[in-house]
Design a protein around this motif. Sequence first.
Motif, PDB file in Angstrom:
ATOM      1  N   ALA A  95       0.993  -1.470  -0.144  1.00  0.00           N
ATOM      2  CA  ALA A  95      -0.215   0.366   0.017  1.00  0.00           C
ATOM      3  C   ALA A  95       0.912   1.147   0.146  1.00  0.00           C
ATOM      4  CB  ALA A  95      -0.950   0.018   1.454  1.00  0.00           C
ATOM      5  N   ASP A  96       0.218   2.313  -0.404  1.00  0.00           N
ATOM      6  CA  ASP A  96       1.305   3.316  -0.406  1.00  0.00           C
ATOM      7  C   ASP A  96      -0.205   4.926   0.030  1.00  0.00           C
ATOM      8  OD1 ASP A  96       2.849   5.543  -0.821  1.00  0.00           O
ATOM      9  OD2 ASP A  96       2.770   5.120  -3.382  1.00  0.00           O
TER      10      ASP A  96
ATOM     11  N   LYS B 243      -6.207  10.410  -5.144  1.00  0.00           N
ATOM     12  CA  LYS B 243      -5.992   9.047  -5.161  1.00  0.00           C
ATOM     13  C   LYS B 243      -5.325   8.640  -3.429  1.00  0.00           C
ATOM     14  CE  LYS B 243      -3.835   8.421  -8.927  1.00  0.00           C
ATOM     15  NZ  LYS B 243      -2.547   8.490 -10.294  1.00  0.00           N
ATOM     16  N   LYS B 244      -4.973   9.894  -2.502  1.00  0.00           N
ATOM     17  CA  LYS B 244      -4.329   9.084  -1.274  1.00  0.00           C
ATOM     18  C   LYS B 244      -6.063   9.496  -0.085  1.00  0.00           C
ATOM     19  CE  LYS B 244      -0.519  12.741  -1.031  1.00  0.00           C
ATOM     20  NZ  LYS B 244       0.266  13.885   0.274  1.00  0.00           N
TER      21      LYS B 244
ATOM     22  N   MET C 109      -6.074   5.519   1.644  1.00  0.00           N
ATOM     23  CA  MET C 109      -6.814   5.322   3.037  1.00  0.00           C
ATOM     24  C   MET C 109      -8.076   4.788   3.691  1.00  0.00           C
ATOM     25  SD  MET C 109      -4.688   6.933   4.733  1.00  0.00           S
ATOM     26  CE  MET C 109      -5.661   7.282   6.312  1.00  0.00           C
ATOM     27  N   VAL C 110      -8.512   3.572   2.443  1.00  0.00           N
ATOM     28  CA  VAL C 110      -9.848   2.797   2.130  1.00  0.00           C
ATOM     29  C   VAL C 110      -9.008   1.328   2.724  1.00  0.00           C
ATOM     30  CG1 VAL C 110     -11.743   1.220   1.135  1.00  0.00           C
ATOM     31  CG2 VAL C 110     -11.474   3.671   0.987  1.00  0.00           C
ATOM     32  N   PRO C 111      -8.257   1.099   2.853  1.00  0.00           N
ATOM     33  CA  PRO C 111      -7.390  -0.308   3.470  1.00  0.00           C
ATOM     34  C   PRO C 111      -7.827   0.014   5.150  1.00  0.00           C
ATOM     35  CG  PRO C 111      -7.080   0.489   1.019  1.00  0.00           C
ATOM     36  CD  PRO C 111      -7.091   1.660   1.699  1.00  0.00           C
ATOM     37  N   LEU C 112      -7.656   1.146   5.357  1.00  0.00           N
ATOM     38  CA  LEU C 112      -6.434   1.696   6.687  1.00  0.00           C
ATOM     39  C   LEU C 112      -7.302   1.942   7.515  1.00  0.00           C
ATOM     40  CD1 LEU C 112      -4.453   2.432   8.969  1.00  0.00           C
ATOM     41  CD2 LEU C 112      -4.615   4.862   7.645  1.00  0.00           C
TER      42      LEU C 112
END
Length: 266
Positions: free
Chosen positions: A186-187, A195-196, A200-203
Amino acid sequence: MLRDITIGQYYPADSVIHKLDPRTKLMATLIYILSLFVFRNVAGFAVVTLALASIILLSKVPFGFMVKGLKAIVIILIITALFNLFLTPGNALVSFWKLKITKEGLKNAAFMSVRLIYLILGSSVLTLTTTPNQLTDGMEKALKPFNKIHVPVHEIAMMMSIALRFIPILIEETDKIMKAQLARGADFESGNLVKKAKAMVPLLVPLFISAFRRANDLALAMEARCYHGGEGRTKMKPLKYRGVDGIAYLVIFAYFAAVVSLRIWM
Protein backbone atom coordinates in the motif's frame (compact mmCIF):
# COMPACT_ATOMS: atom_id res chain seq x y z
CA MET A 1 3.27 11.11 13.70
CA LEU A 2 0.69 8.84 15.32
CA ARG A 3 2.91 8.06 18.28
CA ASP A 4 3.47 11.79 18.83
CA ILE A 5 -0.13 12.32 19.99
CA THR A 6 0.04 12.75 23.77
CA ILE A 7 -3.63 13.54 24.52
CA GLY A 8 -5.13 10.70 26.55
CA GLN A 9 -1.76 9.31 27.68
CA TYR A 10 -0.69 9.14 31.33
CA TYR A 11 2.91 9.78 32.39
CA PRO A 12 3.64 8.28 35.85
CA ALA A 13 5.81 10.44 38.10
CA ASP A 14 6.14 11.44 41.74
CA SER A 15 5.22 15.12 41.59
CA VAL A 16 3.04 17.64 43.40
CA ILE A 17 0.77 17.93 40.35
CA HIS A 18 0.22 14.17 40.20
CA LYS A 19 -0.84 14.14 43.87
CA LEU A 20 -3.43 16.92 43.51
CA ASP A 21 -7.13 16.07 43.62
CA PRO A 22 -8.48 15.63 40.04
CA ARG A 23 -11.18 18.24 40.77
CA THR A 24 -8.44 20.77 41.52
CA LYS A 25 -6.71 19.97 38.24
CA LEU A 26 -9.97 20.18 36.28
CA MET A 27 -10.71 23.62 37.76
CA ALA A 28 -7.14 24.76 37.11
CA THR A 29 -7.33 23.62 33.47
CA LEU A 30 -10.66 25.41 32.96
CA ILE A 31 -9.33 28.68 34.42
CA TYR A 32 -6.12 28.32 32.43
CA ILE A 33 -8.06 27.92 29.16
CA LEU A 34 -10.17 30.97 30.01
CA SER A 35 -7.04 32.98 30.74
CA LEU A 36 -5.62 32.18 27.30
CA PHE A 37 -8.43 34.20 25.69
CA VAL A 38 -8.21 37.05 28.19
CA PHE A 39 -4.68 38.33 27.63
CA ARG A 40 -4.10 40.67 24.70
CA ASN A 41 -0.70 42.17 25.55
CA VAL A 42 2.88 41.15 26.20
CA ALA A 43 2.47 41.42 29.99
CA GLY A 44 -0.41 38.92 29.97
CA PHE A 45 1.59 36.67 27.67
CA ALA A 46 4.50 36.77 30.13
CA VAL A 47 2.26 35.81 33.10
CA VAL A 48 0.70 32.88 31.21
CA THR A 49 4.13 31.70 30.02
CA LEU A 50 5.53 31.83 33.56
CA ALA A 51 2.52 29.91 34.92
CA LEU A 52 2.69 27.21 32.23
CA ALA A 53 6.46 26.79 32.63
CA SER A 54 6.08 26.46 36.41
CA ILE A 55 3.34 23.80 36.09
CA ILE A 56 5.36 21.77 33.58
CA LEU A 57 8.41 21.97 35.84
CA LEU A 58 6.39 20.87 38.90
CA SER A 59 4.74 18.01 36.99
CA LYS A 60 8.15 16.40 36.27
CA VAL A 61 6.92 15.45 32.78
CA PRO A 62 9.76 15.87 30.23
CA PHE A 63 9.14 18.97 28.11
CA GLY A 64 10.25 17.11 24.98
CA PHE A 65 7.56 14.49 25.58
CA MET A 66 4.89 17.20 25.79
CA VAL A 67 6.12 19.06 22.70
CA LYS A 68 5.64 15.89 20.63
CA GLY A 69 1.89 16.46 20.90
CA LEU A 70 2.21 19.72 18.95
CA LYS A 71 3.14 17.88 15.74
CA ALA A 72 -0.47 16.77 15.34
CA ILE A 73 -1.73 20.39 15.11
CA VAL A 74 0.95 21.88 12.84
CA ILE A 75 -1.44 22.13 9.85
CA ILE A 76 -4.21 23.71 11.95
CA LEU A 77 -1.65 26.10 13.43
CA ILE A 78 -0.38 27.21 10.00
CA ILE A 79 -3.90 27.68 8.57
CA THR A 80 -5.01 29.71 11.61
CA ALA A 81 -1.93 31.93 11.44
CA LEU A 82 -2.36 32.56 7.68
CA PHE A 83 -6.04 33.46 8.03
CA ASN A 84 -5.27 35.96 10.80
CA LEU A 85 -2.26 37.29 8.91
CA PHE A 86 -3.98 38.05 5.60
CA LEU A 87 -7.64 38.63 6.54
CA THR A 88 -7.28 41.08 9.42
CA PRO A 89 -7.95 44.70 8.36
CA GLY A 90 -5.66 47.49 9.54
CA ASN A 91 -2.47 49.35 8.65
CA ALA A 92 -0.76 47.54 5.76
CA LEU A 93 2.88 46.57 6.22
CA VAL A 94 3.33 44.54 3.01
CA SER A 95 1.02 44.33 -0.03
CA PHE A 96 1.19 42.02 -3.05
CA TRP A 97 -1.52 41.12 -5.58
CA LYS A 98 -4.82 41.22 -3.64
CA LEU A 99 -3.27 40.23 -0.33
CA LYS A 100 -1.81 42.43 2.35
CA ILE A 101 -0.18 41.85 5.70
CA THR A 102 -1.29 44.33 8.34
CA LYS A 103 0.20 45.24 11.68
CA GLU A 104 -2.96 44.05 13.42
CA GLY A 105 -2.95 40.81 11.41
CA LEU A 106 0.64 40.09 12.40
CA LYS A 107 -0.21 40.64 16.06
CA ASN A 108 -3.36 38.49 15.87
CA ALA A 109 -1.51 35.67 14.08
CA ALA A 110 1.21 35.65 16.72
CA PHE A 111 -1.18 35.67 19.67
CA MET A 112 -3.52 33.07 18.16
CA SER A 113 -0.62 30.73 17.40
CA VAL A 114 0.66 31.10 20.95
CA ARG A 115 -2.85 30.44 22.32
CA LEU A 116 -3.21 27.20 20.34
CA ILE A 117 0.23 25.95 21.39
CA TYR A 118 -0.38 26.82 25.05
CA LEU A 119 -3.86 25.25 24.86
CA ILE A 120 -2.43 21.89 23.77
CA LEU A 121 0.41 22.02 26.31
CA GLY A 122 -1.88 22.99 29.21
CA SER A 123 -4.47 20.35 28.33
CA SER A 124 -1.73 17.74 28.03
CA VAL A 125 -0.62 18.45 31.60
CA LEU A 126 -4.07 17.40 32.83
CA THR A 127 -4.14 14.05 31.01
CA LEU A 128 -0.44 13.29 31.55
CA THR A 129 -0.70 13.74 35.33
CA THR A 130 -4.16 12.21 35.89
CA THR A 131 -5.28 8.65 35.19
CA PRO A 132 -8.58 8.11 33.31
CA ASN A 133 -10.14 6.67 36.50
CA GLN A 134 -9.17 9.78 38.46
CA LEU A 135 -10.54 12.02 35.72
CA THR A 136 -13.83 10.13 35.75
CA ASP A 137 -14.16 10.33 39.53
CA GLY A 138 -13.18 14.00 39.61
CA MET A 139 -15.56 15.02 36.84
CA GLU A 140 -18.43 13.04 38.35
CA LYS A 141 -17.82 14.56 41.79
CA ALA A 142 -17.47 18.10 40.44
CA LEU A 143 -20.67 17.88 38.37
CA LYS A 144 -22.68 16.04 41.04
CA PRO A 145 -24.96 19.05 41.77
CA PHE A 146 -26.32 18.79 38.20
CA ASN A 147 -27.91 15.46 39.14
CA LYS A 148 -30.67 17.47 40.78
CA ILE A 149 -31.77 18.74 37.36
CA HIS A 150 -31.59 15.19 35.91
CA VAL A 151 -28.29 15.59 34.05
CA PRO A 152 -26.70 12.10 33.61
CA VAL A 153 -23.42 13.12 35.21
CA HIS A 154 -22.08 9.60 35.81
CA GLU A 155 -22.80 8.51 32.23
CA ILE A 156 -21.12 11.64 30.80
CA ALA A 157 -18.02 11.11 32.94
CA MET A 158 -17.92 7.43 32.00
CA MET A 159 -18.12 8.22 28.26
CA MET A 160 -15.28 10.74 28.51
CA SER A 161 -13.16 8.26 30.45
CA ILE A 162 -13.72 5.53 27.86
CA ALA A 163 -12.94 7.98 25.04
CA LEU A 164 -9.64 8.96 26.70
CA ARG A 165 -8.74 5.30 27.21
CA PHE A 166 -9.47 4.48 23.56
CA ILE A 167 -7.28 7.28 22.10
CA PRO A 168 -3.88 5.58 22.71
CA ILE A 169 -5.39 2.16 21.89
CA LEU A 170 -6.73 3.33 18.51
CA ILE A 171 -3.46 5.14 17.75
CA GLU A 172 -1.52 1.92 18.35
CA GLU A 173 -4.05 -0.07 16.29
CA THR A 174 -3.79 2.44 13.41
CA ASP A 175 0.00 2.20 13.48
CA LYS A 176 -0.14 -1.63 13.28
CA ILE A 177 -2.65 -1.63 10.42
CA MET A 178 -0.66 0.98 8.50
CA LYS A 179 2.56 -1.05 8.79
CA ALA A 180 0.73 -4.20 7.73
CA GLN A 181 -0.74 -2.48 4.66
CA LEU A 182 2.64 -0.96 3.75
CA ALA A 183 4.16 -4.45 3.90
CA ARG A 184 1.46 -5.54 1.41
CA GLY A 185 2.43 -2.77 -1.01
CA ALA A 186 0.00 0.00 0.00
CA ASP A 187 1.10 3.58 -0.72
CA PHE A 188 -0.31 6.35 1.50
CA GLU A 189 1.97 9.18 0.34
CA SER A 190 2.14 9.45 -3.48
CA GLY A 191 -0.58 10.70 -5.82
CA ASN A 192 -3.05 13.55 -5.70
CA LEU A 193 -5.65 14.20 -3.02
CA VAL A 194 -8.22 11.79 -4.53
CA LYS A 195 -5.68 8.94 -4.76
CA LYS A 196 -4.53 9.56 -1.19
CA ALA A 197 -8.15 9.43 -0.02
CA LYS A 198 -8.73 6.13 -1.84
CA ALA A 199 -5.50 4.75 -0.36
CA MET A 200 -6.90 5.36 3.12
CA VAL A 201 -9.78 2.90 2.59
CA PRO A 202 -7.64 -0.21 3.36
CA LEU A 203 -6.64 1.57 6.58
CA LEU A 204 -10.02 2.90 7.73
CA VAL A 205 -12.12 -0.23 7.13
CA PRO A 206 -10.12 -2.58 9.44
CA LEU A 207 -9.72 0.28 11.94
CA PHE A 208 -13.50 0.79 12.18
CA ILE A 209 -14.07 -2.97 12.44
CA SER A 210 -11.51 -3.18 15.24
CA ALA A 211 -13.04 -0.19 17.06
CA PHE A 212 -16.56 -1.67 16.90
CA ARG A 213 -15.23 -5.04 18.07
CA ARG A 214 -13.51 -3.43 21.05
CA ALA A 215 -16.65 -1.44 21.89
CA ASN A 216 -18.75 -4.61 21.77
CA ASP A 217 -16.27 -6.48 23.99
CA LEU A 218 -16.31 -3.59 26.47
CA ALA A 219 -20.13 -3.55 26.55
CA LEU A 220 -20.25 -7.31 27.17
CA ALA A 221 -17.64 -7.03 29.94
CA MET A 222 -19.57 -4.22 31.66
CA GLU A 223 -22.83 -6.17 31.38
CA ALA A 224 -21.17 -9.33 32.76
CA ARG A 225 -20.05 -7.28 35.78
CA CYS A 226 -23.66 -6.11 36.36
CA TYR A 227 -22.96 -2.48 35.47
CA HIS A 228 -26.21 -0.47 35.52
CA GLY A 229 -25.09 3.15 35.77
CA GLY A 230 -23.94 5.21 38.72
CA GLU A 231 -26.98 4.87 40.99
CA GLY A 232 -26.05 3.26 44.30
CA ARG A 233 -22.38 2.81 43.36
CA THR A 234 -19.66 3.47 45.94
CA LYS A 235 -15.98 4.34 45.50
CA MET A 236 -13.08 2.22 46.68
CA LYS A 237 -10.99 5.40 46.96
CA PRO A 238 -13.34 8.37 47.63
CA LEU A 239 -11.93 11.76 46.73
CA LYS A 240 -10.92 14.04 49.59
CA TYR A 241 -9.39 17.50 49.44
CA ARG A 242 -6.08 17.99 51.26
CA GLY A 243 -4.14 21.03 52.37
CA VAL A 244 -2.13 21.16 49.13
CA ASP A 245 -5.40 21.45 47.17
CA GLY A 246 -6.38 24.55 49.16
CA ILE A 247 -3.02 26.15 48.37
CA ALA A 248 -3.46 25.19 44.71
CA TYR A 249 -6.87 26.89 44.57
CA LEU A 250 -5.40 30.09 46.04
CA VAL A 251 -2.63 30.07 43.43
CA ILE A 252 -5.12 29.39 40.62
CA PHE A 253 -7.42 32.28 41.51
CA ALA A 254 -4.48 34.63 42.16
CA TYR A 255 -3.13 33.77 38.69
CA PHE A 256 -6.50 34.43 37.02
CA ALA A 257 -6.89 37.72 38.93
CA ALA A 258 -3.43 38.80 37.71
CA VAL A 259 -4.28 38.03 34.06
CA VAL A 260 -7.64 39.86 34.26
CA SER A 261 -6.02 42.86 36.00
CA LEU A 262 -3.41 43.13 33.27
CA ARG A 263 -6.17 42.98 30.66
CA ILE A 264 -8.08 45.85 32.37
CA TRP A 265 -5.19 48.15 33.27
CA MET A 266 -2.89 47.56 30.29
